[in-house]
Scaffold this active site. Structure first.
Site, mmCIF file in Angstrom:
data_model
loop_
_atom_site.group_PDB
_atom_site.id
_atom_site.type_symbol
_atom_site.label_atom_id
_atom_site.label_comp_id
_atom_site.label_asym_id
_atom_site.label_seq_id
_atom_site.Cartn_x
_atom_site.Cartn_y
_atom_site.Cartn_z
ATOM 1 N N SER A 84 18.387 48.649 17.140
ATOM 2 C CA SER A 84 18.833 48.808 18.537
ATOM 3 C C SER A 84 19.275 50.222 18.870
ATOM 4 O O SER A 84 19.733 50.477 19.991
ATOM 5 C CB SER A 84 19.986 47.837 18.823
ATOM 6 O OG SER A 84 21.130 48.214 18.098
ATOM 7 N N THR A 196 22.857 48.865 20.780
ATOM 8 C CA THR A 196 23.696 50.017 21.148
ATOM 9 C C THR A 196 24.879 50.205 20.203
ATOM 10 O O THR A 196 25.310 49.260 19.550
ATOM 11 C CB THR A 196 24.237 49.856 22.593
ATOM 12 O OG1 THR A 196 23.209 49.411 23.447
ATOM 13 C CG2 THR A 196 24.828 51.138 23.137
ATOM 14 N N THR A 214 21.617 54.385 22.118
ATOM 15 C CA THR A 214 20.857 53.129 22.084
ATOM 16 C C THR A 214 19.348 53.353 22.197
ATOM 17 O O THR A 214 18.922 54.402 22.694
ATOM 18 C CB THR A 214 21.285 52.232 23.275
ATOM 19 O OG1 THR A 214 20.721 50.937 23.139
ATOM 20 C CG2 THR A 214 20.836 52.799 24.613
ATOM 21 N N ARG A 224 12.581 52.696 32.025
ATOM 22 C CA ARG A 224 13.870 52.042 32.333
ATOM 23 C C ARG A 224 15.021 52.803 31.671
ATOM 24 O O ARG A 224 14.967 53.168 30.505
ATOM 25 C CB ARG A 224 13.838 50.598 31.834
ATOM 26 C CG ARG A 224 15.134 49.803 32.053
ATOM 27 C CD ARG A 224 15.983 49.736 30.810
ATOM 28 N NE ARG A 224 17.108 48.803 30.948
ATOM 29 C CZ ARG A 224 18.079 48.698 30.059
ATOM 30 N NH1 ARG A 224 18.092 49.453 28.983
ATOM 31 N NH2 ARG A 224 19.057 47.840 30.241
ATOM 32 N N THR A 247 28.395 47.894 25.235
ATOM 33 C CA THR A 247 27.091 47.510 24.714
ATOM 34 C C THR A 247 26.694 46.230 25.445
ATOM 35 O O THR A 247 27.532 45.580 26.054
ATOM 36 C CB THR A 247 27.146 47.233 23.197
ATOM 37 O OG1 THR A 247 28.050 46.153 22.962
ATOM 38 C CG2 THR A 247 27.625 48.433 22.419
ATOM 39 N N GLY A 248 25.414 45.885 25.354
ATOM 40 C CA GLY A 248 24.977 44.667 26.031
ATOM 41 C C GLY A 248 24.142 45.005 27.248
ATOM 42 O O GLY A 248 23.545 46.089 27.321
HETATM 43 N N1 GLY Z 1 23.394 48.649 26.784
HETATM 44 C C1 GLY Z 1 22.149 49.120 26.437
HETATM 45 C C2 GLY Z 1 21.137 48.985 27.480
HETATM 46 O O1 GLY Z 1 21.198 48.090 28.302
HETATM 47 O O2 GLY Z 1 20.236 49.792 27.509
#
Ligand code: GLY
Length: 343
Positions: A84, A196, A214, A224, A247-248
C-alpha cells in the site's frame, strides 16, 4: 478607511466590545513534556518497530526531526512486502504504480507534496525536496518525476511480481463481458487497499513534523489523487499544537479536511484521542449517519506534549486501530478506538 482606534472608541461609546480577533483564540503553546522526543507511526507491532527504529535513532542522537520522519517513512516505501506504500504498492487500473506523499515541518509551517508520481520508490523524499528546494508545494505526475530525476532519483519499475499477479487477477475477474478470464482454479480478489502510512514526530525542542505516504487506492482511475498529498486532508500539523494524519478512504478525508480539523480540535482543547474520534464522527455525520458508511478511515494524532490518539470509523476484523511510538520509554503499541462495530 476606518481607523481601528476610532472604531474601538465608537464601539465602546455604544457599550460594545470588538469581537475577539481569530489569533487571540489560538491556544498558547502547550508546555513541552519531558517525554519528548517521540516518533509515531500508524501501524502496530507488525510494522511499527521496523518503521520507527531508524527514525528513533536519529532523534535519540538529537538529529534533525525531518531526517527522522523521512528515515521512518522510507522503510515502508522501500519494502516490497508492503502493498500500500511506495515500491510494491498496488497499481492503478492500468497496472501502473502511481504514488502520493506529503511532508510538513512545524517550525516554519512549510510543506511539500507529490501526487501521481511514477517510478520513484521514495515519494516522501521527493516531497521533502519540493518543500526545501522550491517555492512550490505540490508537484504532480510527469512534473514531479522530472523534478525527482533532476535531484538524482532513479526511475524504476515499482510493480513487483507479487503486485503484478494481484493486478492481473483483479483484471481477469473484473468482468464477464470482456475477453480476459482467470485460470479455472483461481478466485479473484476484491480487496481494494488504501493502506498508507503516517509518521509523526516531536523532537526535544517540542518542534513537530510529519509525513504521509501511499500508493493510494488499488485499481484507481489513472490520475486519481487521494488525501495523502493534500495538506489538511491526509496530513496537517501546527507547531504550537501537534500533528494529525490519516489512512483509509482518502476522498472522505479530503471532503472533511480531516487532518486540519483534528489539529484545530486539539488547538481548542481536545486531547489527541478525543480529536481523532471527533474527526471520525464528523465524517460519519457528513455521510448521513453510521448506516451509510461502508468505508473506513483511521485518524492518528500526536500532541506537542507527546500525547497520542488513534481512532477509526469502523471496526475491522483482525485489524484493530493501533499506532506505534518510540520515545525514551522505548517502543510501545497503543490501541485506538473505533466508532462503528462490525456486524
Ligand atoms: N488514504 C489513501 C488514499 O485514499 O489514497
Amino acid at each position: 478607511m476606518i481607523d481601528r482606534r476610532k472604531f474601538i472608541k465608537s464601539l465602546s461609546a455604544l457599550g460594545m466590545s470588538l469581537p475577539v480577533l481569530k489569533s487571540d483564540l489560538l491556544a498558547k503553546p502547550k508546555k513541552v513534556a519531558k517525554g519528548n522526543p517521540i516518533i509515531l507511526c500508524s501501524r502496530g507491532e507488525k510494522w511499527g518497530r521496523k518503521v520507527l527504529r531508524p527514525g528513533w535513532e536519529v532523534l535519540r542522537k538529537r538529529g534533525s526531526l525531518l531526517d527522522a520522519v523521512e528515515a521512518s517513512a522510507n522503510v515502508t516505501e522501500l519494502d516490497p512486502e508492503d502493498t500500500s506504500v511506495g515500491y510494491g504498492g498496488l497499481p492503478n487500473m492500468d497496472g501502473v504504480v502511481q504514488l502520493d506523499a506529503s511532508i510538513m515541518n512545524g517550525p516554519d509551517h512549510n510543506c511539500g507534496s507529490v501526487a501521481c508520481i511514477e517510478g520513484v520508490k521514495t515519494p516522501s523524499s521527493v516531497a521533502r525536496l519540493v518543500m526545501e528546494r522550491t517555492d512550490h508545494i505540490h508537484l504532480v505526475g510527469k512534473g514531479a518525476q522530472d523534478f525527482a530525476i533532476m535531484h538524482g532519483f532513479k526511475i524504476e519499475n515499482l510493480l513487483t511480481e507479487k503486485t503484478r499477479k494481484i493486478w492481473v487477477r483483479w483484471r481477469e475477474n473484473l468482468s464477464d463481458k470482456d475477453d480476459y478470464f482467470p485460470p479455472k482454479s483461481e478466485k479473484g480478489s476484491d480487496k481494494r487497499t488504501t493502506g498508507t502510512i503516517n509518521v509523526l514526530g516531536v523532537d526535544s525542542n517540542g518542534d513537530v513534523a510529519g509525513i504521509t505516504t501511499t500508493s493510494g487506492l488499488a485499481w484507481k482511475i489513472p490520475g486519481r489523487v487521494g488525501d495523502s498529498p493534500i495538506i489538511g486532508a491526509g496530513l496537517y500539523l501546527d507547531n504550537e499544537v501537534g500533528a494529525v494524519g490519516a489512512t483509509g478512504r482518502g476522498e472522505e478525508m479530503i471532503r472533511s479536511c480531516g487532518s486540519f480539523l483534528g489539529v484545530e480540535l486539539m488547538r481548542n482543547g481536545l486531547s489527541p484521542q478525543e480529536a481523532c474520534e471527533e474527526v471520525c464522527k464528523r465524517i460519519i455525520d457528513i455521510n448521513g449517519g453510521a448506516s451509510k458508511v461502508d468505508f473506513n478511515d483511521k485518524i492518528v494524532a500526536l500532541g506537542k506534549n507527546g500525547d497520542v490518539g488513534c481512532a477509526s470509523i469502523r471496526e475491522k476484523k483482525d485489524d484493530f486501530p493501533e499506532i506505534a511510538t518510540w520515545s525514551k520509554k522505548g517502543f510501545k503499541v497503543t490501541k485506538g478506538t473505533y466508532l462503528i462495530e462490525q456486524k
